[in-house]
Scaffold this motif. Structure first.
Motif, short mmCIF file in Angstrom:
data_model
loop_
_atom_site.label_atom_id
_atom_site.label_comp_id
_atom_site.label_asym_id
_atom_site.label_seq_id
_atom_site.Cartn_x
_atom_site.Cartn_y
_atom_site.Cartn_z
N LYS A 68 46.26 51.73 42.47
CA LYS A 68 47.02 50.57 42.93
C LYS A 68 48.50 50.82 42.69
N LYS A 69 49.30 50.15 43.48
CA LYS A 69 50.75 50.16 43.31
C LYS A 69 51.18 48.74 43.00
N LEU A 70 52.10 48.61 42.08
CA LEU A 70 52.64 47.31 41.70
C LEU A 70 54.14 47.35 41.96
N GLN A 71 54.59 46.47 42.84
CA GLN A 71 55.99 46.45 43.24
C GLN A 71 56.86 45.79 42.16
N PRO A 72 58.16 46.06 42.16
CA PRO A 72 59.06 45.41 41.19
C PRO A 72 58.92 43.89 41.26
N GLY A 73 58.80 43.26 40.10
CA GLY A 73 58.67 41.81 40.02
C GLY A 73 57.28 41.28 40.31
N GLU A 74 56.34 42.14 40.69
CA GLU A 74 54.98 41.72 41.03
C GLU A 74 54.10 41.67 39.78
N ASP A 75 53.15 40.74 39.78
CA ASP A 75 52.17 40.60 38.71
C ASP A 75 50.78 40.86 39.27
N VAL A 76 49.88 41.28 38.40
CA VAL A 76 48.47 41.40 38.76
C VAL A 76 47.66 40.87 37.59
N LYS A 77 46.56 40.18 37.89
CA LYS A 77 45.74 39.55 36.86
C LYS A 77 44.34 40.15 36.87
N PHE A 78 43.77 40.31 35.68
CA PHE A 78 42.42 40.81 35.51
C PHE A 78 41.69 39.92 34.51
N GLU A 79 40.37 40.03 34.50
CA GLU A 79 39.55 39.33 33.52
C GLU A 79 38.68 40.34 32.79
N TRP A 80 38.53 40.14 31.48
CA TRP A 80 37.60 40.95 30.69
C TRP A 80 36.57 40.00 30.10
N ASN A 81 35.31 40.31 30.30
CA ASN A 81 34.22 39.42 29.87
C ASN A 81 33.71 39.71 28.46
N GLN A 82 34.50 40.41 27.66
CA GLN A 82 34.17 40.73 26.26
C GLN A 82 32.86 41.50 26.12
N THR A 83 32.59 42.41 27.05
CA THR A 83 31.43 43.26 26.91
C THR A 83 31.86 44.72 26.93
N LYS A 84 30.96 45.57 26.46
CA LYS A 84 31.18 47.02 26.50
C LYS A 84 29.85 47.67 26.87
N ASN A 85 29.88 48.94 27.18
CA ASN A 85 28.66 49.65 27.52
C ASN A 85 27.76 49.79 26.30
N ASP A 86 26.47 49.63 26.51
CA ASP A 86 25.47 49.83 25.47
C ASP A 86 25.10 51.31 25.47
N ARG A 87 25.57 52.04 24.49
CA ARG A 87 25.36 53.49 24.47
C ARG A 87 23.89 53.88 24.43
N LEU A 88 23.05 53.03 23.85
CA LEU A 88 21.63 53.35 23.75
C LEU A 88 20.87 52.99 25.03
N ASN A 89 21.38 52.06 25.80
CA ASN A 89 20.71 51.59 27.01
C ASN A 89 21.65 51.51 28.19
N TYR A 90 22.44 52.55 28.40
CA TYR A 90 23.36 52.54 29.53
C TYR A 90 22.56 52.44 30.82
N PRO A 91 22.92 51.63 31.81
CA PRO A 91 24.19 50.93 32.00
C PRO A 91 24.21 49.48 31.51
N ASN A 92 23.29 49.11 30.63
CA ASN A 92 23.33 47.75 30.09
C ASN A 92 24.62 47.52 29.33
N ARG A 93 25.01 46.24 29.26
CA ARG A 93 26.24 45.87 28.57
C ARG A 93 25.90 44.96 27.39
N VAL A 94 26.71 45.05 26.35
CA VAL A 94 26.51 44.22 25.17
C VAL A 94 27.84 43.53 24.83
N PRO A 95 27.77 42.35 24.21
CA PRO A 95 29.02 41.68 23.82
C PRO A 95 29.71 42.44 22.70
N VAL A 96 31.03 42.35 22.66
CA VAL A 96 31.78 42.93 21.55
C VAL A 96 31.67 42.01 20.34
N THR A 97 31.98 42.54 19.18
CA THR A 97 31.89 41.76 17.94
C THR A 97 33.24 41.12 17.61
#
Length: 133
Positions: A68-97
């Motif tokens: 992606k390119k972000l122009q001068p003065g431009e903003d971009v927004k994202f959301e993080w759902n507080q999860t991470k990859n479950d290393r033992l059961n990838y691609p399952n996700r688990v909540p962070v602590t």
């Protein structure tokens, strides 16, 4: 020096609450950022024993394109759902602590569209710390 700025909407979150992330281009130039295996631009880090550890978040941040390119003065927004990859059961996700977190954003200036790391100026910035409780 002009920089990009990365912020979250709050300084403390309940577990499983959405973390809203805003990136603002405060430079006078276009900036490039990536979301691709091996080319990530956004990292979530957790404080652990006095050091910062990068979480394996995979792709929980809503990013609509790989480069992606972000122009001068431009903003971009994202959301993080507080999860991470479950290393033992990838691609399952688990909540962070509970704990203290921050976000690292890596971007490039003066880059050709197809090669953001070649002959470019690379910058890294961190959000302020935030808590998940």
């Amino acid at each position: 020096m002009e920089i990009a700025i990365i912020t979250t909407d709050k300084i403390a979150y309940k577990q499983r609450e959405i973390v809203n992330i805003n990136i603002s281009n405060k430079t006078s130039q276009e900036i490039s950022y990536y979301w691709w295996l091996g080319w990530n631009s956004i990292f979530i880090e957790k404080q652990s024993g006095g050091t910062w550890k990068t979480l394996d978040i995979g792709h929980p941040i809503d990013m609509r394109a790989y480069l992606k390119k972000l122009q001068p003065g431009e903003d971009v927004k994202f959301e993080w759902n507080q999860t991470k990859n479950d290393r033992l059961n990838y691609p399952n996700r688990v909540p962070v602590t509970i704990g203290i977190y921050r976000i690292l954003f890596i971007y490039w200036i003066d880059c050709p569209f197809d090669s953001p790391t070649k002959d470019c100026k690379k910058y890294s910035i961190y959000s302020k710390e935030f808590r998940i409780k």
